[in-house]
Design an enzyme around this catalytic site. Structure first.
Site, short mmCIF file in Angstrom:
data_model
loop_
_atom_site.label_atom_id
_atom_site.label_comp_id
_atom_site.label_asym_id
_atom_site.label_seq_id
_atom_site.Cartn_x
_atom_site.Cartn_y
_atom_site.Cartn_z
NE ARG A 1 -4.13 -1.73 0.17
CZ ARG A 1 -5.21 -1.58 0.73
NH1 ARG A 1 -5.37 -0.60 1.72
NH2 ARG A 1 -6.19 -2.41 0.72
NE ARG B 1 -7.05 5.91 2.23
CZ ARG B 1 -8.32 5.31 2.78
NH1 ARG B 1 -9.42 5.47 2.93
NH2 ARG B 1 -7.79 3.86 3.20
NE ARG C 1 -8.90 6.99 -4.78
CZ ARG C 1 -10.27 6.96 -4.78
NH1 ARG C 1 -10.78 7.71 -5.67
NH2 ARG C 1 -11.06 6.22 -4.04
CG ASP D 1 -8.69 -3.08 -4.57
OD1 ASP D 1 -8.41 -2.60 -3.50
OD2 ASP D 1 -9.53 -4.17 -4.30
CE1 TYR E 1 -13.19 -7.13 1.98
CE2 TYR E 1 -11.74 -8.48 0.59
CZ TYR E 1 -11.94 -7.38 1.75
OH TYR E 1 -10.57 -7.00 2.47
O1 CP3 Z 1 0.19 0.59 -3.23
C1 CP3 Z 1 -0.21 -0.75 -3.41
O2 CP3 Z 1 0.04 -1.50 -2.47
C2 CP3 Z 1 -0.86 -1.11 -4.55
C3 CP3 Z 1 -2.31 -0.94 -4.63
C4 CP3 Z 1 -3.23 -1.85 -4.07
C5 CP3 Z 1 -4.53 -1.24 -3.33
N1 CP3 Z 1 -5.19 -2.44 -2.81
C6 CP3 Z 1 -5.06 0.15 -3.56
C7 CP3 Z 1 -6.05 0.37 -2.78
C8 CP3 Z 1 -3.28 -3.27 -3.46
C9 CP3 Z 1 -2.07 -4.17 -3.66
C10 CP3 Z 1 -4.43 -3.33 -2.89
C11 CP3 Z 1 -4.67 -4.83 -2.47
C12 CP3 Z 1 -5.76 -4.96 -1.56
N2 CP3 Z 1 -7.34 -4.48 -1.57
C13 CP3 Z 1 -5.80 -6.06 -0.63
C14 CP3 Z 1 -5.02 -6.91 -0.15
C15 CP3 Z 1 -3.77 -6.05 0.65
C16 CP3 Z 1 -4.12 -5.96 2.16
O3 CP3 Z 1 -4.04 -4.80 2.35
O4 CP3 Z 1 -4.64 -6.83 2.92
C17 CP3 Z 1 -7.14 -5.84 -0.05
C18 CP3 Z 1 -7.79 -6.81 1.02
C19 CP3 Z 1 -7.96 -5.10 -0.77
C20 CP3 Z 1 -9.39 -4.47 -0.64
C21 CP3 Z 1 -9.45 -3.35 -0.26
N3 CP3 Z 1 -9.35 -1.96 -1.15
C22 CP3 Z 1 -9.84 -2.74 1.13
C23 CP3 Z 1 -9.95 -3.25 2.34
C24 CP3 Z 1 -9.65 -1.29 0.94
C25 CP3 Z 1 -9.66 -0.10 1.95
C26 CP3 Z 1 -10.92 0.86 1.86
C27 CP3 Z 1 -10.63 2.14 2.45
O5 CP3 Z 1 -10.97 3.00 1.86
O6 CP3 Z 1 -10.33 2.15 3.42
C28 CP3 Z 1 -9.58 -0.87 -0.43
C29 CP3 Z 1 -9.53 0.49 -1.20
C30 CP3 Z 1 -7.96 0.74 -1.68
N4 CP3 Z 1 -7.24 0.02 -2.34
C31 CP3 Z 1 -7.34 1.75 -1.54
C32 CP3 Z 1 -6.11 1.90 -2.25
C33 CP3 Z 1 -4.93 2.99 -2.27
C34 CP3 Z 1 -7.81 3.13 -0.39
C35 CP3 Z 1 -7.75 4.28 -1.02
C36 CP3 Z 1 -8.55 4.84 -1.94
O7 CP3 Z 1 -9.76 4.70 -2.20
O8 CP3 Z 1 -8.19 5.92 -2.76
#
Ligand code: CP3
Length: 369
Positions: A33, A37, A46, A82, A157
Site C-alpha cells: 500500500r 492515502r 486521486r 485492487d 468479500y
Molecule cells: O500500493 C499498493 O499496494 C498497490 C495498490 C493496492 C490497493 N489495494 C489500492 C487501494 C493493493 C496491492 C491493494 C490490495 C488489496 N485491496 C488488499 C490486499 C492487501 C491488504 O491490504 O490486505 C485488500 C484486502 C483490498 C481490498 C480493499 N481495497 C480494502 C480493504 C480497501 C480499503 C478501503 C478504505 O478506503 O479504507 C480498498 C481500497 C483501496 N485499494 C485503497 C487503495 C490505495 C484506499 C484508498 C482509496 O480509495 O483511494
C-alpha cells in the site's frame, strides 16, 4: 540480449536478486500500500469516488504507481489496482466504498451466483490494467510488481458482501456447502490465472498473491480448499520465470503450505518472527517483511531501531526484501518512510552481515567451551 531488454527484466536489481536468492548490494525495500492515502500527492490526483474508476484510467494509474518510487526511493513499484478489479470487471456487481472497502448488495449465496462470474477475459475486461503496465514499462526504472487477490480473500468479500472480522458467512458456506464453496474458489482461481498471466505477458517483473485473510483457516482447511487453487495459480505462472510472493496475515502456521503450493517467496506479517519462518522454510525461499506498520506512526528513532531488529532477524534468510507486515497506514508521515528507506539502503546489508558474523562467532565460542 540488447541493452534495453536487459534493463527491462531488471534481473540484476537488488529486488529481483533477493527474491531469486542471489546477491544484493543493498537491502531492497518496498511497502505494501505504498501508493495511497498517506501521500498528499496521491490525495491530490486521486479524485473522489470509487478507486475502481481511478484504476480504469491508465495514465492516472501509472502516475499513482510511480509516486511512491519518486517519493520514497523504494526498489520496486506495485501496480495501482485492487484485488477486487477482476470480479468487478466481469460484472459481479461489487464496488469499493471509500473508507469501508469492497461492498456488494447481492452477496454470493448459491449456485446461480456463479453465473455472475462466468465471463472474464483479462485482455478485454481489464485491458486498462494491461495498458497501465505498458505505460509503466516505458517509464519505470525499478521492477514492477503485478498482483491479484488470493481465492479465499476475494471469496470472503463476495460472500460476506462487505469487509468482515470473523468470516462467519464464508466459513459457514465452507462447512455446510463445501461443493459450492469449492466451485467459487475454482472459478476465482481461473480468473486469477488469466489475470496474472496477462500481467506477466505485459511485462511485470514479479507477482504477489494477496491472500490477506486466509489466516482465518487452519492448516487442514488450507490444505483441502486452498492448496489445490494456490498450486494451480503458481504452476500456471511458473512458465513466466518471475518471482512469486505469497502473502497473508496471521499465516505463520500456513507458510510451509504456501511454499508447497509453489510460491518462491513468502511475505510475513508482523506476528510472525522472521527467524522462526527462516528456520521452518529452509534455504529455498525468499522472505519479505515485516515491520509493524504502527511502528511507522512513532518517532524516526524508534522506527529505525525497530527496523534494525527486523534486519538482524532476517540475517539468515536466503533472500530478503524489507517490507512492512501489512499495508502503510493512511496516517503515516511520508517523510519518515523516506528516512527509513535511506537507513535501509545505507546500513541494511552491513547490519545483516554483522549479525551473521557475530552468530558464527557465538557458535564457535560455544564449541570451544
Ligand atoms: O500500493 C499498493 O499496494 C498497490 C495498490 C493496492 C490497493 N489495494 C489500492 C487501494 C493493493 C496491492 C491493494 C490490495 C488489496 N485491496 C488488499 C490486499 C492487501 C491488504 O491490504 O490486505 C485488500 C484486502 C483490498 C481490498 C480493499 N481495497 C480494502 C480493504 C480497501 C480499503 C478501503 C478504505 O478506503 O479504507 C480498498 C481500497 C483501496 N485499494 C485503497 C487503495 C490505495 C484506499 C484508498 C482509496 O480509495 O483511494
Amino acid at each position: 540480449m540488447d541493452s534495453t531488454s536487459q534493463m527491462a527484466d531488471f534481473s540484476e536489481s537488488n529486488f529481483i536478486q533477493a527474491l531469486s536468492l542471489g546477491k544484493t548490494e543493498k537491502t531492497p525495500v518496498w511497502f505494501m500500500r505504498q501508493a495511497g492515502r498517506s501521500l498528499p500527492e496521491y490525495r491530490a490526483i486521486r479524485g473522489v469516488g470509487s478507486i475502481l474508476d481511478a484504476v480504469a484510467n491508465p495514465s492516472l494509474a501509472a502516475e499513482i504507481t510511480m509516486q511512491p518510487v519518486k517519493r520514497y526511493g523504494v526498489d520496486a513499484a506495485i501496480l495501482y489496482s485492487d484485488i477486487i478489479v477482476p470480479v468487478h470487471a466481469c460484472g459481479f456487481g461489487i464496488d469499493i466504498i471509500p473508507g469501508t472497502g469492497p461492498t456488494t448488495d447481492r452477496p454470493f449465496e448459491g449456485e446461480s451466483d456463479l453465473k455472475r462470474l462466468a465471463n472474464f477475459d483479462a485482455k478485454t475486461d481489464t485491458g486498462y490494467v494491461l495498458s497501465t503496465i505498458e505505460i509503466l514499462k516505458k517509464e519505470l526504472e525499478v521492477p514492477l510488481i503485478g498482483f491479484a487477490g488470493g481465492p479465499f480473500t476475494v471469496a470472503s468479500y463476495l460472500i460476506e458482501g462487505k469487509p468482515s472480522r470473523n468470516f462467519i458467512k464464508t466459513k459457514q458456506m465452507m462447512y455446510t456447502q463445501p461443493k459450492l464453496f469449492e466451485s467459487l474458489l475454482w472459478r476465482l482461481t481461473e480468473i486469477t490465472v488469466d489475470f496474472l498471466s496477462a500481467q506477466a505477458q505485459s511485462g511485470v517483473n514479479a507477482i504477489q498473491l494477496f491472500d490477506s485473510w486466509v489466516g482465518a483457516l487452519s492448516p487442514r482447511e488450507y490444505r483441502r480448499f486452498i492448496t489445490p487453487c494456490a498450486s494451480e495459480i503458481f504452476s500456471s505462472l511458473s512458465k513466466f520465470n518471475i518471482p512469486m510472493i505469497s502473502f497473508g496475515t496471521n499465516t505463520s502456521e500456513l507458510l510451509g503450505l504456501f511454499v508447497e503450493a509453489g510460491a518462491s517467496a513468502v511475505g510475513l506479517d508482523s506476528n510472525t518472527e522472521i527467524t522462526t519462518a527462516t528456520k521452518r522454510l529452509g534455504d529455498k525461499v525468499a522472505i519479505q517483511g515485516n515491520l509493524d506498520p504502527v511502528v511507522c506512526l512513532t518517532s524516526v528513532d524508534n522506527i529505525i531501531s525497530q527496523a534494525r531488529q527486523v534486519l538482524m532477524d532476517s540475517a539468515f534468510a536466503p533472500g530478503y526484501v524489507f517490507n512492512l507486515g501489512h499495508g502503510v497506514l493512511p496516517e503515516t508521515d511520508p517523510t519518515k518512510l523516506v528516512e527509513l528507506v535511506e537507513f535501509l539502503h545505507q546500513n541494511g546489508e552491513e547490519i545483516r552481515k554483522n549479525e551473521r558474523a557475530s552468530a558464527t562467532l557465538a557458535n564457535r565460542e560455544e564449541h570451544i567451551k
